[in-house]
Design a protein around this motif. Structure first.
Motif, mmCIF file in Angstrom:
data_model
loop_
_atom_site.group_PDB
_atom_site.id
_atom_site.type_symbol
_atom_site.label_atom_id
_atom_site.label_comp_id
_atom_site.label_asym_id
_atom_site.label_seq_id
_atom_site.Cartn_x
_atom_site.Cartn_y
_atom_site.Cartn_z
ATOM 1 N N ALA A 37 163.782 0.245 91.183
ATOM 2 C CA ALA A 37 163.023 -1.004 91.074
ATOM 3 C C ALA A 37 162.411 -1.113 89.686
ATOM 4 C CB ALA A 37 161.931 -1.031 92.142
ATOM 5 N N PRO A 38 162.494 -2.278 89.074
ATOM 6 C CA PRO A 38 161.889 -2.430 87.744
ATOM 7 C C PRO A 38 160.370 -2.302 87.823
ATOM 8 C CG PRO A 38 162.767 -4.530 88.537
ATOM 9 C CD PRO A 38 163.130 -3.491 89.553
ATOM 10 N N VAL A 39 159.810 -1.801 86.754
ATOM 11 C CA VAL A 39 158.360 -1.616 86.671
ATOM 12 C C VAL A 39 157.838 -2.505 85.548
ATOM 13 C CG1 VAL A 39 156.517 0.041 86.189
ATOM 14 C CG2 VAL A 39 158.520 0.742 87.502
ATOM 15 N N ALA A 40 156.811 -3.251 85.851
ATOM 16 C CA ALA A 40 156.210 -4.111 84.825
ATOM 17 C C ALA A 40 155.610 -3.241 83.718
ATOM 18 C CB ALA A 40 155.120 -4.975 85.446
ATOM 19 N N PRO A 41 155.812 -3.620 82.468
ATOM 20 C CA PRO A 41 155.243 -2.833 81.361
ATOM 21 C C PRO A 41 153.742 -2.628 81.484
ATOM 22 C CG PRO A 41 156.808 -4.425 80.519
ATOM 23 C CD PRO A 41 156.629 -4.719 81.985
ATOM 24 N N SER A 42 153.039 -3.575 82.094
ATOM 25 C CA SER A 42 151.585 -3.440 82.226
ATOM 26 C C SER A 42 151.196 -2.295 83.163
ATOM 27 C CB SER A 42 150.979 -4.745 82.733
ATOM 28 O OG SER A 42 151.503 -5.053 84.017
ATOM 29 N N LEU A 43 152.143 -1.827 83.989
ATOM 30 C CA LEU A 43 151.857 -0.731 84.920
ATOM 31 C C LEU A 43 152.168 0.648 84.332
ATOM 32 C CD1 LEU A 43 153.234 -2.285 88.219
ATOM 33 C CD2 LEU A 43 150.867 -2.152 87.449
ATOM 34 N N ILE A 44 152.749 0.669 83.143
ATOM 35 C CA ILE A 44 153.104 1.940 82.516
ATOM 36 C C ILE A 44 151.928 2.397 81.663
ATOM 37 C CG2 ILE A 44 154.694 3.122 80.960
ATOM 38 C CD1 ILE A 44 156.811 1.047 81.776
ATOM 39 N N HIS A 45 151.336 3.510 82.035
ATOM 40 C CA HIS A 45 150.177 4.038 81.325
ATOM 41 C C HIS A 45 150.433 5.491 80.935
ATOM 42 C CE1 HIS A 45 147.804 0.568 82.477
ATOM 43 N NE2 HIS A 45 148.243 0.735 83.716
ATOM 44 N N GLY A 46 149.871 5.912 79.841
ATOM 45 C CA GLY A 46 149.908 7.308 79.454
ATOM 46 C C GLY A 46 151.183 7.760 78.771
ATOM 47 N N VAL A 47 152.049 6.826 78.391
ATOM 48 C CA VAL A 47 153.266 7.206 77.691
ATOM 49 C C VAL A 47 152.999 7.085 76.207
ATOM 50 C CG1 VAL A 47 155.694 6.643 77.285
ATOM 51 C CG2 VAL A 47 154.723 6.419 79.579
ATOM 52 N N THR A 48 153.184 8.183 75.501
ATOM 53 C CA THR A 48 153.019 8.141 74.046
ATOM 54 C C THR A 48 154.321 8.575 73.399
ATOM 55 O OG1 THR A 48 152.177 10.399 74.019
ATOM 56 C CG2 THR A 48 150.545 8.642 74.152
#
Length: 65
Positions: A37-48
């Motif tokens: 399932a696609p994930v909205a970019p706003s839900l992606i946290h903590g990726v550097t």
């Protein structure tokens, strides 16, 4: 497992193992692949991403253009 079986198992060659797998393969059932399932970019946290990696990807024509 008996000692005789243990010694037999250690003597199985790669060709025998591949043959066994080929004979068993038709009996294996693979589950249907489902697309993640696609994930909205706003839900992606903590990726550097390190700056050097970002520059590398940016320089690749498949990604940077």
């Amino acid at each position: 497992m008996s000692n005789n079986n243990a010694s037999r198992e250690s003597e199985i060659s790669l060709a025998e193992l591949r043959g066994d797998c080929a004979r068993m393969a038709p009996h294996w059932v693979a589950p249907a692949k489902s697309a993640p399932a696609p994930v909205a970019p706003s839900l992606i946290h903590g990726v550097t991403v390190p700056p050097a990696s970002a520059r590398l990807i940016d320089a690749m024509s498949d990604y940077g253009d």
